[in-house]
Design a protein around this motif. Structure first.
Motif, PDB file in Angstrom:
ATOM      1  N   SER A  11      39.012  54.534  88.734  1.00 16.44           N
ATOM      2  CA  SER A  11      40.252  54.755  89.156  1.00 16.44           C
ATOM      3  C   SER A  11      41.311  55.385  88.338  1.00 16.44           C
ATOM      4  CB  SER A  11      41.038  53.116  89.431  1.00 16.44           C
ATOM      5  OG  SER A  11      42.162  53.398  89.874  1.00 16.44           O
ATOM      6  N   GLN A  12      41.003  55.223  86.987  1.00 14.91           N
ATOM      7  CA  GLN A  12      42.185  55.860  86.352  1.00 14.91           C
ATOM      8  C   GLN A  12      41.686  57.227  85.962  1.00 14.91           C
ATOM      9  OE1 GLN A  12      42.335  53.273  82.540  1.00 14.91           O
ATOM     10  NE2 GLN A  12      43.235  51.608  83.479  1.00 14.91           N
ATOM     11  N   GLN A  13      40.402  57.374  85.742  1.00 14.86           N
ATOM     12  CA  GLN A  13      40.011  58.907  85.479  1.00 14.86           C
ATOM     13  C   GLN A  13      40.226  59.755  86.732  1.00 14.86           C
ATOM     14  OE1 GLN A  13      35.873  59.656  84.499  1.00 14.86           O
ATOM     15  NE2 GLN A  13      36.257  58.210  82.369  1.00 14.86           N
ATOM     16  N   LEU A  14      40.083  59.244  88.232  1.00 11.19           N
ATOM     17  CA  LEU A  14      40.370  60.196  89.252  1.00 11.19           C
ATOM     18  C   LEU A  14      41.908  60.214  89.243  1.00 11.19           C
ATOM     19  CD1 LEU A  14      37.334  58.909  91.412  1.00 11.19           C
ATOM     20  CD2 LEU A  14      37.651  60.817  89.849  1.00 11.19           C
ATOM     21  N   THR A  15      42.685  59.066  88.856  1.00 11.92           N
ATOM     22  CA  THR A  15      44.028  59.164  89.017  1.00 11.92           C
ATOM     23  C   THR A  15      44.695  60.226  88.091  1.00 11.92           C
ATOM     24  OG1 THR A  15      44.065  56.757  89.849  1.00 11.92           O
ATOM     25  CG2 THR A  15      46.174  57.809  88.875  1.00 11.92           C
ATOM     26  N   ASN A  16      44.236  60.234  86.919  1.00 14.43           N
ATOM     27  CA  ASN A  16      44.655  61.268  85.884  1.00 14.43           C
ATOM     28  C   ASN A  16      44.328  62.559  86.383  1.00 14.43           C
ATOM     29  OD1 ASN A  16      45.353  59.193  84.013  1.00 14.43           O
ATOM     30  ND2 ASN A  16      43.515  58.972  83.216  1.00 14.43           N
ATOM     31  N   LEU A  17      43.305  62.877  86.949  1.00 14.80           N
ATOM     32  CA  LEU A  17      42.909  64.193  87.565  1.00 14.80           C
ATOM     33  C   LEU A  17      43.953  64.562  88.578  1.00 14.80           C
ATOM     34  CD1 LEU A  17      40.970  66.481  87.955  1.00 14.80           C
ATOM     35  CD2 LEU A  17      39.530  65.038  89.828  1.00 14.80           C
ATOM     36  N   CYS A  18      44.327  63.600  89.437  1.00 11.37           N
ATOM     37  CA  CYS A  18      45.222  63.973  90.493  1.00 11.37           C
ATOM     38  C   CYS A  18      46.496  64.167  90.001  1.00 11.37           C
ATOM     39  CB  CYS A  18      45.065  63.022  91.616  1.00 11.37           C
ATOM     40  SG  CYS A  18      43.686  62.833  92.487  1.00 11.37           S
ATOM     41  N   THR A  19      46.971  63.322  88.965  1.00 14.46           N
ATOM     42  CA  THR A  19      48.402  63.371  88.506  1.00 14.46           C
ATOM     43  C   THR A  19      48.451  64.569  87.522  1.00 14.46           C
ATOM     44  OG1 THR A  19      47.891  61.703  86.684  1.00 14.46           O
ATOM     45  CG2 THR A  19      48.744  60.935  88.778  1.00 14.46           C
ATOM     46  N   GLN A  20      47.498  64.961  86.787  1.00 12.37           N
ATOM     47  CA  GLN A  20      47.651  66.255  85.713  1.00 12.37           C
ATOM     48  C   GLN A  20      47.610  67.403  86.286  1.00 12.37           C
ATOM     49  OE1 GLN A  20      45.114  65.326  82.533  1.00 12.37           O
ATOM     50  NE2 GLN A  20      46.047  63.494  81.932  1.00 12.37           N
ATOM     51  N   PHE A  21      46.583  67.770  87.447  1.00 13.21           N
ATOM     52  CA  PHE A  21      46.168  68.960  87.993  1.00 13.21           C
ATOM     53  C   PHE A  21      46.780  69.372  89.209  1.00 13.21           C
ATOM     54  CE2 PHE A  21      43.056  68.084  84.672  1.00 13.21           C
ATOM     55  CZ  PHE A  21      42.875  69.642  83.939  1.00 13.21           C
ATOM     56  N   THR A  87      36.360  72.880  88.255  1.00 13.81           N
ATOM     57  CA  THR A  87      35.417  72.355  87.291  1.00 13.81           C
ATOM     58  C   THR A  87      35.802  71.033  86.634  1.00 13.81           C
ATOM     59  OG1 THR A  87      35.314  74.887  86.389  1.00 13.81           O
ATOM     60  CG2 THR A  87      34.633  73.099  84.757  1.00 13.81           C
ATOM     61  N   GLN A  88      37.174  70.648  86.473  1.00 12.35           N
ATOM     62  CA  GLN A  88      37.538  69.400  86.040  1.00 12.35           C
ATOM     63  C   GLN A  88      37.310  68.341  86.927  1.00 12.35           C
ATOM     64  OE1 GLN A  88      38.868  69.036  83.008  1.00 12.35           O
ATOM     65  NE2 GLN A  88      38.684  66.954  82.889  1.00 12.35           N
ATOM     66  N   GLN A  89      37.421  68.717  88.205  1.00 12.47           N
ATOM     67  CA  GLN A  89      36.874  67.684  89.113  1.00 12.47           C
ATOM     68  C   GLN A  89      35.341  67.123  88.995  1.00 12.47           C
ATOM     69  OE1 GLN A  89      37.157  69.170  93.158  1.00 12.47           O
ATOM     70  NE2 GLN A  89      37.533  67.106  94.016  1.00 12.47           N
ATOM     71  N   ARG A  90      34.509  68.316  88.918  1.00 16.79           N
ATOM     72  CA  ARG A  90      33.094  67.956  88.924  1.00 16.79           C
ATOM     73  C   ARG A  90      33.004  67.114  87.568  1.00 16.79           C
ATOM     74  NH1 ARG A  90      33.103  73.634  89.830  1.00 16.79           N
ATOM     75  NH2 ARG A  90      32.121  73.884  92.385  1.00 16.79           N
ATOM     76  N   LEU A  91      33.410  67.435  86.439  1.00 16.56           N
ATOM     77  CA  LEU A  91      33.345  66.774  85.277  1.00 16.56           C
ATOM     78  C   LEU A  91      33.904  65.291  85.197  1.00 16.56           C
ATOM     79  CD1 LEU A  91      32.661  66.706  82.253  1.00 16.56           C
ATOM     80  CD2 LEU A  91      34.893  67.738  81.641  1.00 16.56           C
ATOM     81  N   ASP A  92      35.218  65.250  85.756  1.00 13.20           N
ATOM     82  CA  ASP A  92      35.784  63.759  85.981  1.00 13.20           C
ATOM     83  C   ASP A  92      34.753  62.861  86.910  1.00 13.20           C
ATOM     84  OD1 ASP A  92      37.465  64.632  84.027  1.00 13.20           O
ATOM     85  OD2 ASP A  92      39.216  64.896  85.477  1.00 13.20           O
ATOM     86  N   ILE A  93      34.417  63.374  87.992  1.00 14.81           N
ATOM     87  CA  ILE A  93      33.497  62.702  88.936  1.00 14.81           C
ATOM     88  C   ILE A  93      32.130  62.200  88.113  1.00 14.81           C
ATOM     89  CG2 ILE A  93      32.334  62.810  90.989  1.00 14.81           C
ATOM     90  CD1 ILE A  93      34.642  64.371  92.191  1.00 14.81           C
ATOM     91  N   LEU A  94      31.405  62.974  87.635  1.00 13.25           N
ATOM     92  CA  LEU A  94      30.426  62.970  86.900  1.00 13.25           C
ATOM     93  C   LEU A  94      30.581  61.926  85.639  1.00 13.25           C
ATOM     94  CD1 LEU A  94      28.445  66.257  86.721  1.00 13.25           C
ATOM     95  CD2 LEU A  94      28.186  64.124  88.340  1.00 13.25           C
ATOM     96  N   ASN A  95      31.482  62.049  85.108  1.00  9.10           N
ATOM     97  CA  ASN A  95      32.041  60.855  84.006  1.00  9.10           C
ATOM     98  C   ASN A  95      32.173  59.606  84.739  1.00  9.10           C
ATOM     99  OD1 ASN A  95      31.691  62.619  81.724  1.00  9.10           O
ATOM    100  ND2 ASN A  95      33.812  63.491  81.664  1.00  9.10           N
TER     101      ASN A  95
END
Length: 225
Positions: A11-21, A87-95
């Protein structure tokens, strides 16, 4: 802990991805679309201007050139942000997936350690359960034998003699005794014959020292009782 780690992993990682980029990407796309419209307008004006008017034609040409350069700049910027987001999306999803799997691994590993610490206790409990099962089977067999013995004696008409442990009682059981008071009420008492004498007390749970001697019982009287 597993729930907390799962929340942070996904939740937090994907939320940060959406809110930052995403907000910056949406703003760049909006500006890119606006400059694209300006480029179309500048191209139309440059095509429609009369070539006999050199000043207006030169200004239209300069405006078209500046707008085209600005459009190309925003196009590169928009492309860069899109590629960075992908690129960040793939990285965050894999993380997120890796963190989730690691959280599951930690959870089950800790559970295994806890259960391994309980192994001696479980072995002891298994031995106790086995002994308890054996005792229960022996007790059930004794009860079945006693039940069968009672049925056999009842069928044969023989009197049921139940001697008390560590005593010389010949026969014992509950009888009703009439009170000596004026009320003459009947009370349920525990009677027993021991040493050729008749005893009674309030209950069979009362200590033997609390027995009250009623009378001396002859052998014939014992058989009749």
């Amino acid at each position: 802990m597993l729930f907390d780690q799962t929340q942070r992993a996904i939740s937090q990682q994907l939320t940060n991805l959406c809110t930052q980029f995403l907000p910056q990407l949406v703003e760049t796309r909006r500006e890119f679309a606006r400059i694209g419209e300006d480029l179309d307008t500048a191209a139309v004006k440059n095509a429609q201007v009369s070539r006999h008017k050199a000043g207006e034609a030169e200004r239209a040409s300069h405006l078209l050139l500046a707008t085209r350069k600005c459009y190309q700049h925003f196009a590169l910027d928009y492309c860069l942000q899109l590629n960075t987001f992908k690129t960040q999306q793939r990285l965050d999803i894999l993380n997120s997936v890796f963190s989730f799997v690691h959280a599951q691994f930690t959870f089950f590993h800790q559970g295994f350690d806890l259960l391994r610490d309980l192994e001696p206790t479980m072995k002891t409990m298994a031995a106790q359960l086995s002994q308890l099962s054996t005792d229960c089977a022996a007790k059930r067999k004794d009860l079945e034998n006693s039940h069968l013995l009672v049925q056999q004696r009842d069928a044969s008409g023989e009197p049921l003699v139940s001697p008390c442990p560590e005593s010389d009682d010949i026969i014992q059981g509950y009888l009703f005794k009439r009170s000596r008071r004026k009320s003459k009420t009947w009370k349920r008492c525990w009677f027993s014959i021991r040493d050729n004498q008749l005893f009674y007390r309030k209950s069979h749970k009362v200590h033997l020292s609390d027995d009250l001697i009623v009378k001396t019982a002859a052998s014939r009287g014992e058989q009749q009782l």
